[in-house]
Enzyme design. Structure first.
Site, PDB file in Angstrom:
ATOM      1  N   LYS A  70      53.857  19.290  27.051  1.00  0.00           N
ATOM      2  CA  LYS A  70      55.197  19.260  27.176  1.00  0.00           C
ATOM      3  C   LYS A  70      55.765  17.745  26.893  1.00  0.00           C
ATOM      4  O   LYS A  70      55.148  16.972  27.229  1.00  0.00           O
ATOM      5  CB  LYS A  70      55.504  19.495  28.741  1.00  0.00           C
ATOM      6  CG  LYS A  70      56.811  19.178  29.173  1.00  0.00           C
ATOM      7  CD  LYS A  70      57.001  19.691  30.581  1.00  0.00           C
ATOM      8  CE  LYS A  70      58.722  19.416  31.041  1.00  0.00           C
ATOM      9  NZ  LYS A  70      58.789  19.657  32.379  1.00  0.00           N
TER      10      LYS A  70
ATOM     11  N   LYS B  59      55.794  23.165  24.977  1.00  0.00           N
ATOM     12  CA  LYS B  59      57.161  23.339  25.523  1.00  0.00           C
ATOM     13  C   LYS B  59      57.741  21.855  24.886  1.00  0.00           C
ATOM     14  O   LYS B  59      57.152  20.945  25.053  1.00  0.00           O
ATOM     15  CB  LYS B  59      57.321  23.227  26.994  1.00  0.00           C
ATOM     16  CG  LYS B  59      58.680  23.042  27.284  1.00  0.00           C
ATOM     17  CD  LYS B  59      58.728  23.013  28.841  1.00  0.00           C
ATOM     18  CE  LYS B  59      60.160  22.743  29.215  1.00  0.00           C
ATOM     19  NZ  LYS B  59      59.978  22.383  30.642  1.00  0.00           N
TER      20      LYS B  59
HETATM   21  C1  PBG Z   1      60.766  20.597  35.364  1.00  0.00           C
HETATM   22  C2  PBG Z   1      61.271  21.266  34.163  1.00  0.00           C
HETATM   23  C3  PBG Z   1      61.900  21.013  32.958  1.00  0.00           C
HETATM   24  C4  PBG Z   1      62.212  22.052  32.218  1.00  0.00           C
HETATM   25  C5  PBG Z   1      61.209  23.058  32.785  1.00  0.00           C
HETATM   26  N1  PBG Z   1      60.582  22.467  33.715  1.00  0.00           N
HETATM   27  C6  PBG Z   1      62.822  19.815  32.788  1.00  0.00           C
HETATM   28  C7  PBG Z   1      62.359  18.376  32.336  1.00  0.00           C
HETATM   29  O1  PBG Z   1      61.102  18.413  32.356  1.00  0.00           O
HETATM   30  O2  PBG Z   1      63.053  17.525  32.531  1.00  0.00           O
HETATM   31  C8  PBG Z   1      63.107  22.301  31.022  1.00  0.00           C
HETATM   32  C9  PBG Z   1      63.470  23.705  30.685  1.00  0.00           C
HETATM   33  C10 PBG Z   1      64.443  23.839  29.802  1.00  0.00           C
HETATM   34  O3  PBG Z   1      65.121  23.115  29.423  1.00  0.00           O
HETATM   35  O4  PBG Z   1      64.837  25.013  29.554  1.00  0.00           O
HETATM   36  N2  PBG Z   1      59.969  19.459  35.042  1.00  0.00           N
END
Ligand code: PBG
Length: 323
Positions: free
Chosen positions: A195, A248
């Site tokens: 991520k 992601k």
């Molecule tokens: C929580 C999380 C996030 C997303 C999914 N889980 C936000 C982040 O990490 O700032 C992003 C999902 C999206 O942008 O659709 N940590």
């Protein structure tokens, strides 16, 4: 054998031919729809930066889930926005927290639908970071305890899959151990293994009210420049007990999806995140892109790169397009 004997256009000359030789298929069972649940009743609050998406109270979430079930979606992933946030993210692991309530309601009223839960703290902390703040940064090992408690509370409420998205080191191990100790040996972990600290999460921060109040997430989420490190993140999460992995965002990281597909045998998900959705919607709403074709092309490219399933805000519309 080359031209004029070989002509690649031959197999493109009609839709039945193109369909026969198509290498990549899309199906509703591959789509997971993200949903945002808030306290209250009868609430459906549109998310301005994500047209067609809304924060919903549990009653409306259940209705939405009935529709997802009817459409044959792969499942939903739940994000909770609590009434109150605090420094210890207590709403995240409250057995009666907003996400736990939603899980129980969905499992009661839509038992056949797969429910994934996002396991993270940023929606639940007053400062919007993903864990306990110590000396201006997120403290890894304290945060692990919160994540473990959250995952167990989700499993207890009936979640089919828990999906940690916080990017703390060792979280999969901590969660696996806690789940097993609590008797949830059969609850799988879908790890947001690779991520990235991405600008494409912008609209989500409105949706989940989780923008960090200071700094950014670069001390725990990955540097977009790094590909090898993503393989290391995934390998470690698998060693710690992840059952499935995720990359992601998706479209700016198709190379990472491909490398992960080639290297690891476990099911692989990709998250077409809020910014990817909003970017396409905004262009379509301006008449600059054909929405439906762009949706299918973007999802196809993510599948072609190697993802087995996709978390996408287009899940319902894409399903309608496929039928
Ligand atoms: C929580 C999380 C996030 C997303 C999914 N889980 C936000 C982040 O990490 O700032 C992003 C999902 C999206 O942008 O659709 N940590």
């Amino acid at each position: 054998m080359a031209f004029p004997i070989q002509r690649l256009r031959r197999l493109r000359s009609s839709e039945p031919l193109r369909r026969l030789v198509r290498e990549t298929q899309l199906a509703p069972s591959q789509f997971i729809l993200p949903l945002f649940v808030v306290p209250g009743q009868g609430i459906r609050k549109e998310i301005l930066s994500m047209p067609g998406n809304a924060q919903m109270s549990v009653d409306n979430i259940v209705r939405e889930c009935q529709e997802c079930q009817k459409l044959g979606l792969g499942g939903v992933i739940l994000f909770g926005i609590p009434a109150q946030k605090d420094e210890t993210a207590s709403g995240a692991y409250d057995p009666d927290g907003i996400t736990q309530q939603a899980i129980r309601a969905i499992k009661r009223d839509v038992p056949g639908l797969l429910v994934v839960t996002d396991v993270c703290n940023c929606e639940y902390t007053s400062h919007g970071h993903c864990g306990w703040i110590k000396d201006g940064d997120v403290d890894n090992d304290t945060t692990l305890g919160w994540l473990a408690k959250t995952a167990v509370s989700h499993a207890k409420a009936g979640a089919d899959i828990v999906a940690p998205s916080d990017m703390m080191d060792g979280r999969v191990h901590a969660i696996r151990q806690a789940l097993d100790t609590a008797g949830h040996t059969n609850t799988p972990i879908l790890s947001y293994a690779a991520k990235y600290a991405s600008a494409f999460y912008g609209p989500f921060r409105e949706a989940a009210e989780s923008a960090p109040q200071f700094g950014d997430r670069r001390s725990y989420q990955m540097d977009p420049a790094n590909g090898r490190e993503a393989m290391l993140e995934i390998a470690l999460d698998l060693e710690e007990g992840a059952d499935m992995i995720m990359v992601k965002p998706a479209m700016a990281y198709l190379d990472i999806i491909r490398q992960a597909r080639d290297r690891f045998e476990v099911p692989l998900g990709a998250y077409q995140v809020s910014g990817e959705f909003s970017m396409i919607m905004a262009a379509a709403n301006n008449g600059w892109l054909d929405l439906d074709r762009t949706i299918l092309e973007s999802l196809t490219s993510i599948r072609r790169a190697g993802a087995d399933f996709i978390l996408t805000y287009f899940a319902k519309r894409a399903t309608a397009l496929l039928s």
